[in-house]
Design a protein around this motif. Structure first.
Motif, PDB file in Angstrom:
ATOM      1  N   MET A   1       0.975  -1.334   0.005  1.00  0.00           N
ATOM      2  CA  MET A   1       0.010  -0.152   0.086  1.00  0.00           C
ATOM      3  C   MET A   1       0.891   1.282  -0.115  1.00  0.00           C
ATOM      4  SD  MET A   1      -3.292   0.202   2.460  1.00  0.00           S
ATOM      5  CE  MET A   1      -3.351  -1.074   3.286  1.00  0.00           C
ATOM      6  N   THR A   2       0.547   2.247  -0.800  1.00  0.00           N
ATOM      7  CA  THR A   2       1.328   3.303  -1.100  1.00  0.00           C
ATOM      8  C   THR A   2       0.788   4.651  -0.277  1.00  0.00           C
ATOM      9  OG1 THR A   2       0.506   3.913  -2.962  1.00  0.00           O
ATOM     10  CG2 THR A   2       2.205   2.753  -3.159  1.00  0.00           C
ATOM     11  N   TYR A   3      -0.297   4.060   0.411  1.00  0.00           N
ATOM     12  CA  TYR A   3      -1.213   5.242   1.141  1.00  0.00           C
ATOM     13  C   TYR A   3      -1.523   4.504   2.542  1.00  0.00           C
ATOM     14  CZ  TYR A   3      -5.031   2.240  -0.210  1.00  0.00           C
ATOM     15  OH  TYR A   3      -5.728   1.145  -0.408  1.00  0.00           O
ATOM     16  N   GLU A   4      -1.866   5.432   3.373  1.00  0.00           N
ATOM     17  CA  GLU A   4      -2.334   4.886   4.471  1.00  0.00           C
ATOM     18  C   GLU A   4      -3.736   5.943   5.076  1.00  0.00           C
ATOM     19  OE1 GLU A   4      -0.666   3.756   9.140  1.00  0.00           O
ATOM     20  OE2 GLU A   4      -0.127   5.934   8.460  1.00  0.00           O
ATOM     21  N   ILE A   5      -4.667   4.952   5.365  1.00  0.00           N
ATOM     22  CA  ILE A   5      -5.957   5.489   5.656  1.00  0.00           C
ATOM     23  C   ILE A   5      -6.138   4.982   7.094  1.00  0.00           C
ATOM     24  CG2 ILE A   5      -8.677   6.181   5.112  1.00  0.00           C
ATOM     25  CD1 ILE A   5      -8.029   5.531   2.378  1.00  0.00           C
ATOM     26  N   GLU A   6      -6.638   6.019   8.002  1.00  0.00           N
ATOM     27  CA  GLU A   6      -6.739   5.545   9.231  1.00  0.00           C
ATOM     28  C   GLU A   6      -8.215   6.229   9.687  1.00  0.00           C
ATOM     29  OE1 GLU A   6      -3.418   6.054  12.145  1.00  0.00           O
ATOM     30  OE2 GLU A   6      -3.044   7.419  10.634  1.00  0.00           O
ATOM     31  N   MET A   7      -9.069   5.447  10.415  1.00  0.00           N
ATOM     32  CA  MET A   7     -10.526   5.802  10.756  1.00  0.00           C
ATOM     33  C   MET A   7     -10.876   5.538  11.938  1.00  0.00           C
ATOM     34  SD  MET A   7     -14.191   5.383   8.636  1.00  0.00           S
ATOM     35  CE  MET A   7     -13.282   4.919   7.131  1.00  0.00           C
ATOM     36  N   TYR A   8     -11.377   6.488  12.923  1.00  0.00           N
ATOM     37  CA  TYR A   8     -11.902   6.359  14.134  1.00  0.00           C
ATOM     38  C   TYR A   8     -13.370   6.160  13.949  1.00  0.00           C
ATOM     39  CZ  TYR A   8      -7.380   7.483  16.186  1.00  0.00           C
ATOM     40  OH  TYR A   8      -5.945   7.808  16.677  1.00  0.00           O
ATOM     41  N   THR A   9     -13.942   5.067  14.314  1.00  0.00           N
ATOM     42  CA  THR A   9     -15.395   4.706  14.185  1.00  0.00           C
ATOM     43  C   THR A   9     -16.051   4.384  15.447  1.00  0.00           C
ATOM     44  OG1 THR A   9     -14.967   2.647  13.821  1.00  0.00           O
ATOM     45  CG2 THR A   9     -14.969   3.976  11.972  1.00  0.00           C
ATOM     46  N   THR A  10     -17.247   4.499  15.635  1.00  0.00           N
ATOM     47  CA  THR A  10     -18.017   3.637  16.780  1.00  0.00           C
ATOM     48  C   THR A  10     -19.108   2.790  15.923  1.00  0.00           C
ATOM     49  OG1 THR A  10     -19.650   5.422  16.662  1.00  0.00           O
ATOM     50  CG2 THR A  10     -17.987   5.560  18.246  1.00  0.00           C
ATOM     51  N   ASP A  11     -19.637   1.867  16.732  1.00  0.00           N
ATOM     52  CA  ASP A  11     -20.701   1.145  16.118  1.00  0.00           C
ATOM     53  C   ASP A  11     -21.903   1.006  17.266  1.00  0.00           C
ATOM     54  OD1 ASP A  11     -21.883  -0.958  14.720  1.00  0.00           O
ATOM     55  OD2 ASP A  11     -21.075  -2.775  15.613  1.00  0.00           O
ATOM     56  N   PRO A  12     -22.913   1.365  16.791  1.00  0.00           N
ATOM     57  CA  PRO A  12     -23.286   1.732  15.294  1.00  0.00           C
ATOM     58  C   PRO A  12     -23.046   3.304  15.135  1.00  0.00           C
ATOM     59  CG  PRO A  12     -25.204   2.082  16.748  1.00  0.00           C
ATOM     60  CD  PRO A  12     -24.354   1.543  17.759  1.00  0.00           C
ATOM     61  N   CYS A  13     -22.903   3.738  13.695  1.00  0.00           N
ATOM     62  CA  CYS A  13     -22.488   4.898  13.287  1.00  0.00           C
ATOM     63  C   CYS A  13     -22.696   4.876  11.836  1.00  0.00           C
ATOM     64  CB  CYS A  13     -20.963   4.926  13.551  1.00  0.00           C
ATOM     65  SG  CYS A  13     -20.429   6.614  12.689  1.00  0.00           S
ATOM     66  N   PRO A  14     -23.884   5.526  11.219  1.00  0.00           N
ATOM     67  CA  PRO A  14     -24.323   5.781  10.025  1.00  0.00           C
ATOM     68  C   PRO A  14     -23.131   6.243   8.936  1.00  0.00           C
ATOM     69  CG  PRO A  14     -26.080   6.093  11.282  1.00  0.00           C
ATOM     70  CD  PRO A  14     -25.067   5.917  12.260  1.00  0.00           C
TER      71      PRO A  14
END
Ligand SMILES: N[C@@H](CCC(=O)N[C@@H](CS)C(=O)NCC(=O)O)C(=O)O
Length: 84
Positions: free
Chosen positions: A1-14
């Protein structure tokens, strides 16, 4: 992967689901941190992004924001470029 995507989430979360669907549509992968109010990851999210809603998305170290901001950079063609 030449990129890095990070995501903070909760569940549930539309909005998190919408963001993940958009990334999937663009053929992108991401690292996901599931956060809970008051947890270490939650505090880390606020420290890194200054945001208190989810999702919080970081691309190549740059804080993007949430789903609306992700759609904005998508319309600019920047998500497709990550896969090149
Ligand atoms: N415009 C926002 C919407 C984010 C949003 O409202 N997320 C909800 C969960 S889907 C949330 O964090 N709610 C808790 C709160 O607003 O404190 C985005 O950045 O994507």
């Amino acid at each position: 992967m030449t990129y890095e995507i990070e995501m903070y989430t909760t569940d549930p979360c539309p909005f998190c689901i919408a963001a993940k669907n958009l990334l999937k549509k663009r053929g992108l992968e991401w690292k996901e941190y599931l956060v809970f109010g008051g947890s270490k990851e939650w505090e880390e999210m606020i420290a890194r992004t200054n945001g208190k809603t989810v999702p919080q998305i970081i691309i190549n170290g740059e804080v993007i924001g949430g789903y609306p901001e992700l759609t904005t950079i998508d319309k600019e063609g920047k998500l497709s470029e990550l896969n090149k």
